[in-house]
Design a protein around this motif. Sequence first.
Motif, PDB file in Angstrom:
ATOM      1  N   ARG A 192       0.809  -1.217   0.000  1.00 29.94           N
ATOM      2  CA  ARG A 192       0.000   0.000   0.000  1.00 29.94           C
ATOM      3  C   ARG A 192       0.843   1.269   0.000  1.00 29.94           C
ATOM      4  O   ARG A 192       0.393   2.310  -0.488  1.00 29.94           O
ATOM      5  CB  ARG A 192      -0.947  -0.007   1.201  1.00 29.94           C
ATOM      6  CG  ARG A 192      -2.040  -1.072   1.089  1.00 29.94           C
ATOM      7  CD  ARG A 192      -3.064  -0.957   2.200  1.00 29.94           C
ATOM      8  NE  ARG A 192      -4.027  -2.050   2.144  1.00 29.94           N
ATOM      9  CZ  ARG A 192      -5.126  -2.045   1.382  1.00 29.94           C
ATOM     10  NH1 ARG A 192      -5.387  -0.989   0.623  1.00 29.94           N
ATOM     11  NH2 ARG A 192      -5.947  -3.081   1.369  1.00 29.94           N
TER      12      ARG A 192
ATOM     13  N   PRO B 168      -7.987  15.097  -0.982  1.00 30.90           N
ATOM     14  CA  PRO B 168      -7.517  14.296   0.160  1.00 30.90           C
ATOM     15  C   PRO B 168      -8.367  13.064   0.432  1.00 30.90           C
ATOM     16  O   PRO B 168      -7.829  11.996   0.734  1.00 30.90           O
ATOM     17  CB  PRO B 168      -7.574  15.286   1.325  1.00 30.90           C
ATOM     18  CG  PRO B 168      -7.411  16.624   0.682  1.00 30.90           C
ATOM     19  CD  PRO B 168      -8.105  16.525  -0.630  1.00 30.90           C
ATOM     20  N   GLU B 169      -9.726  13.181   0.316  1.00 34.66           N
ATOM     21  CA  GLU B 169     -10.555  12.009   0.601  1.00 34.66           C
ATOM     22  C   GLU B 169     -10.398  10.930  -0.469  1.00 34.66           C
ATOM     23  O   GLU B 169     -10.586   9.742  -0.197  1.00 34.66           O
ATOM     24  CB  GLU B 169     -12.035  12.396   0.749  1.00 34.66           C
ATOM     25  CG  GLU B 169     -12.725  12.851  -0.522  1.00 34.66           C
ATOM     26  CD  GLU B 169     -12.588  14.342  -0.744  1.00 34.66           C
ATOM     27  OE1 GLU B 169     -13.364  14.895  -1.534  1.00 34.66           O
ATOM     28  OE2 GLU B 169     -11.697  14.960  -0.116  1.00 34.66           O
TER      29      GLU B 169
ATOM     30  N   GLU C 149      -7.450  10.376  -2.008  1.00 35.87           N
ATOM     31  CA  GLU C 149      -6.191   9.728  -1.622  1.00 35.87           C
ATOM     32  C   GLU C 149      -6.438   8.702  -0.515  1.00 35.87           C
ATOM     33  O   GLU C 149      -5.889   7.591  -0.541  1.00 35.87           O
ATOM     34  CB  GLU C 149      -5.192  10.779  -1.141  1.00 35.87           C
ATOM     35  CG  GLU C 149      -4.706  11.712  -2.237  1.00 35.87           C
ATOM     36  CD  GLU C 149      -3.766  12.776  -1.706  1.00 35.87           C
ATOM     37  OE1 GLU C 149      -3.590  12.854  -0.465  1.00 35.87           O
ATOM     38  OE2 GLU C 149      -3.209  13.547  -2.513  1.00 35.87           O
ATOM     39  N   GLN C 150      -7.281   9.078   0.449  1.00 38.14           N
ATOM     40  CA  GLN C 150      -7.594   8.162   1.544  1.00 38.14           C
ATOM     41  C   GLN C 150      -8.352   6.937   1.036  1.00 38.14           C
ATOM     42  O   GLN C 150      -8.083   5.801   1.447  1.00 38.14           O
ATOM     43  CB  GLN C 150      -8.425   8.892   2.606  1.00 38.14           C
ATOM     44  CG  GLN C 150      -8.761   8.070   3.839  1.00 38.14           C
ATOM     45  CD  GLN C 150      -7.529   7.653   4.626  1.00 38.14           C
ATOM     46  OE1 GLN C 150      -6.531   8.373   4.652  1.00 38.14           O
ATOM     47  NE2 GLN C 150      -7.584   6.481   5.259  1.00 38.14           N
TER      48      GLN C 150
ATOM     49  N   LEU D 293      -6.065   4.493  -0.563  1.00 41.08           N
ATOM     50  CA  LEU D 293      -5.278   3.710   0.404  1.00 41.08           C
ATOM     51  C   LEU D 293      -6.119   2.627   1.069  1.00 41.08           C
ATOM     52  O   LEU D 293      -5.610   1.571   1.447  1.00 41.08           O
ATOM     53  CB  LEU D 293      -4.685   4.637   1.467  1.00 41.08           C
ATOM     54  CG  LEU D 293      -3.554   5.558   1.001  1.00 41.08           C
ATOM     55  CD1 LEU D 293      -3.193   6.567   2.093  1.00 41.08           C
ATOM     56  CD2 LEU D 293      -2.326   4.734   0.616  1.00 41.08           C
ATOM     57  N   GLU D 294      -7.421   2.895   1.222  1.00 42.38           N
ATOM     58  CA  GLU D 294      -8.306   1.940   1.887  1.00 42.38           C
ATOM     59  C   GLU D 294      -8.785   0.825   0.946  1.00 42.38           C
ATOM     60  O   GLU D 294      -9.092  -0.284   1.392  1.00 42.38           O
ATOM     61  CB  GLU D 294      -9.535   2.677   2.439  1.00 42.38           C
ATOM     62  CG  GLU D 294      -9.225   3.664   3.547  1.00 42.38           C
ATOM     63  CD  GLU D 294      -8.841   2.973   4.851  1.00 42.38           C
ATOM     64  OE1 GLU D 294      -9.194   1.779   5.011  1.00 42.38           O
ATOM     65  OE2 GLU D 294      -8.186   3.621   5.685  1.00 42.38           O
TER      66      GLU D 294
ATOM     67  N   ASN E  27     -15.361   2.777   4.442  1.00 41.42           N
ATOM     68  CA  ASN E  27     -14.058   2.963   5.074  1.00 41.42           C
ATOM     69  C   ASN E  27     -13.601   4.419   5.073  1.00 41.42           C
ATOM     70  O   ASN E  27     -12.587   4.750   5.678  1.00 41.42           O
ATOM     71  CB  ASN E  27     -12.998   2.116   4.356  1.00 41.42           C
ATOM     72  CG  ASN E  27     -13.268   0.626   4.530  1.00 41.42           C
ATOM     73  OD1 ASN E  27     -13.737   0.202   5.582  1.00 41.42           O
ATOM     74  ND2 ASN E  27     -12.965  -0.148   3.492  1.00 41.42           N
ATOM     75  N   ILE E  28     -14.342   5.312   4.339  1.00 42.50           N
ATOM     76  CA  ILE E  28     -14.001   6.734   4.332  1.00 42.50           C
ATOM     77  C   ILE E  28     -14.430   7.328   5.673  1.00 42.50           C
ATOM     78  O   ILE E  28     -15.423   6.911   6.254  1.00 42.50           O
ATOM     79  CB  ILE E  28     -14.738   7.445   3.194  1.00 42.50           C
ATOM     80  CG1 ILE E  28     -14.440   6.703   1.910  1.00 42.50           C
ATOM     81  CG2 ILE E  28     -14.394   8.927   3.138  1.00 42.50           C
ATOM     82  CD1 ILE E  28     -13.458   7.255   1.008  1.00 42.50           C
ATOM     83  N   PRO E  29     -13.713   8.309   6.226  1.00 44.88           N
ATOM     84  CA  PRO E  29     -14.115   8.934   7.502  1.00 44.88           C
ATOM     85  C   PRO E  29     -15.575   9.379   7.485  1.00 44.88           C
ATOM     86  O   PRO E  29     -16.148   9.618   6.423  1.00 44.88           O
ATOM     87  CB  PRO E  29     -13.160  10.137   7.593  1.00 44.88           C
ATOM     88  CG  PRO E  29     -11.959   9.725   6.799  1.00 44.88           C
ATOM     89  CD  PRO E  29     -12.463   8.866   5.697  1.00 44.88           C
TER      90      PRO E  29
ATOM     91  N   SER F 284     -13.349  19.584   0.666  1.00 45.58           N
ATOM     92  CA  SER F 284     -12.010  19.316   0.126  1.00 45.58           C
ATOM     93  C   SER F 284     -11.584  20.451  -0.788  1.00 45.58           C
ATOM     94  O   SER F 284     -10.469  20.957  -0.670  1.00 45.58           O
ATOM     95  CB  SER F 284     -12.012  17.997  -0.637  1.00 45.58           C
ATOM     96  OG  SER F 284     -10.800  17.848  -1.321  1.00 45.58           O
TER      97      SER F 284
END
Length: 644
Positions: free
Chosen positions: A515, A542-543, A545-546, A549-550, A591-593, A604
């Motif tokens: 990852r 940013p979200e 990118e997150q 990663l998830e 899985n996103i905040p 964003s």
Amino acid sequence: MDRINHRQRWETLHENRRLRQSLRPEIRDSWERSYQYGVLSELRDLPVCTNEQLRLARHKSSFLLDTALPIMENLMDCLVPGYVAMLFNNNACVLSVVGDAVTVKQVNEAGFGEGSLWDESIAGTNAAALGFNLARPISVNGYENFALFGIEKSHSFAPIIDQQRVVGGISVIGPIINPEDMGNTGNHTLGMVVAAARHIGSKKVFARYNEILNQSMNEGVLVINSQNRIVYMNKSCYRLLKLREGNICSFTLDELVDKSKSDNYYFWQIISRDCVFADESVTIVKNGEKLRLSVTSTPFDAPDMYFAGRVIVLQEEERINRLIRNYVGGEAKLSFADIIGQDPRFEQVIKYAKSAASSNSNILLLGESGTGKDIIAQAMHNDSPRRNNPFVAINCAAIPRELIASELFGYDDGAFTGARKGGNMGKFELASQGTIFLDEIGDMPLDMQASLLRVIEDKSVRRLGSNKLIPINVRIVAATNKDLETEIRRNRFRRDLYYRLGVIRICIPPLRERREDIPLLTDHSLESLCERLNKPLKKLAPEVEQAFLEYDWPGNVRELQNVLEGAIQMSNDPIITFDLISFYITNQLENIPNVPIVQAVSHSEEDLILSYLQEYQYNKAKTAEALGISRKTLYKRLRKYDLM
């Protein structure tokens, strides 16, 4: 009948027109034309062109001269002194006189040697003039000549024909020893000049086609006899072997390619085979320089053993590789420098692949779809000693079952209905001396697996419909996304083939297990995709990118690139927001905040604009430039987020 009577016969013909009717029709008609031209019957010396005119005529006919002179010299070996052979250009001008020195001198002093003009309008009836007019061989003897200069000579002439045109002529001139045997003398010499003219014509045809071959063929052609003595070599062969052009037919092949040098050993080993072979890659050392060539050789037999031998065709290896790349439609374009990743496990895989690249052992790449097995295969080829040779890739799952054998191994003419006339090379032959990449090897049918195993063991292929084994030298890189151990247990894959292919096995980790490489791959893909699609460089919110990663990326790097390409195409702004990629990874949204999607998109963009405003101390022009948008668009966003 003596010479005086012979001359009297000639004088009587000039005095009595009715008597001229007894002459052969072609001679009679020519005499009449000669009178009309106003040719003087007492003509002893023919008109002669100037030295400069003769030089230009010889230069213009240099090819004819070079071809004819050796044949004329051989012709004179068959005749006694007192005879000469003459070569004419197509304007009936004598270009050269060949014979014994005394007779040649006499002919030149008599005024009908080199540079003399024998056209009927100038010299009257004579064999050369008639031969050109009639475009056929003819003899004119003694009193049959219109002018005085020829009445004591027997003259036989034959035109030289090239492409149905008279380009010159050859004649033999000698004394009439016995007037009673005048016809026999003429028949004897006429047959000789006819044979010589035909020989010259055929040599011109051969020389022309040889010149065409020299100019049009990039391949070097070399013919040697059973004693390895060179019989023929074309210009391309001189070039490929780094030789100065000249007559090398007295040389042996050993004098051109030193048999004692170890680097030339393989060349001599294959040349010594008493069989046909094709496209063997060899290295020949000439003057300290290594020449990499592809060699094809065909032996031939002849009743005379001295003329038996072989034809050798040489080609530049790089040219062969270019042709193969064009034919196959692909090549290894990527190297290890193009592979992105810092994950320790992935770096270990790349290190292992680099070490294996220099090996000749077969390699098996294992990994899920989209992990980059094809990229690593190309990189290994380009890092190997085979880098200058072909890289041929074939997807075993994409070829219909009934066609895979012909694709891999080729076929001969008439091997099956619809087979291409003349047959076709298979991918293994095309990849010889290089690398063949067998992608999706786990999908290969069992019967084809047995054939592939035999190719690996024998290092040769047999085309469909042929009994001939073709030697190959190829390194196999195979790849699959299947668990071959499981396939073996299910009797879907041969264990012996698994071991043969997997001498070196490299397992490529999926993207979810590396990852930390996702941001690197994302940045690299964004840059290359935007450039290819002619779009301004974009960034991820940013979200996003997150989310990347998830996400587990079941399609691995290929899926990542496809998601980014779709988002780039759909985005009108410099920021790729979550709404552009949510469709692709909806199973990961939880899985996103804990921020609603719509709010996440807006906040964003607002946060990004605010951060740039602060960085550039609220300079609107610099902020808009950094964001990649116009000032007008920036002001719209500022009003939208109440940042004015």
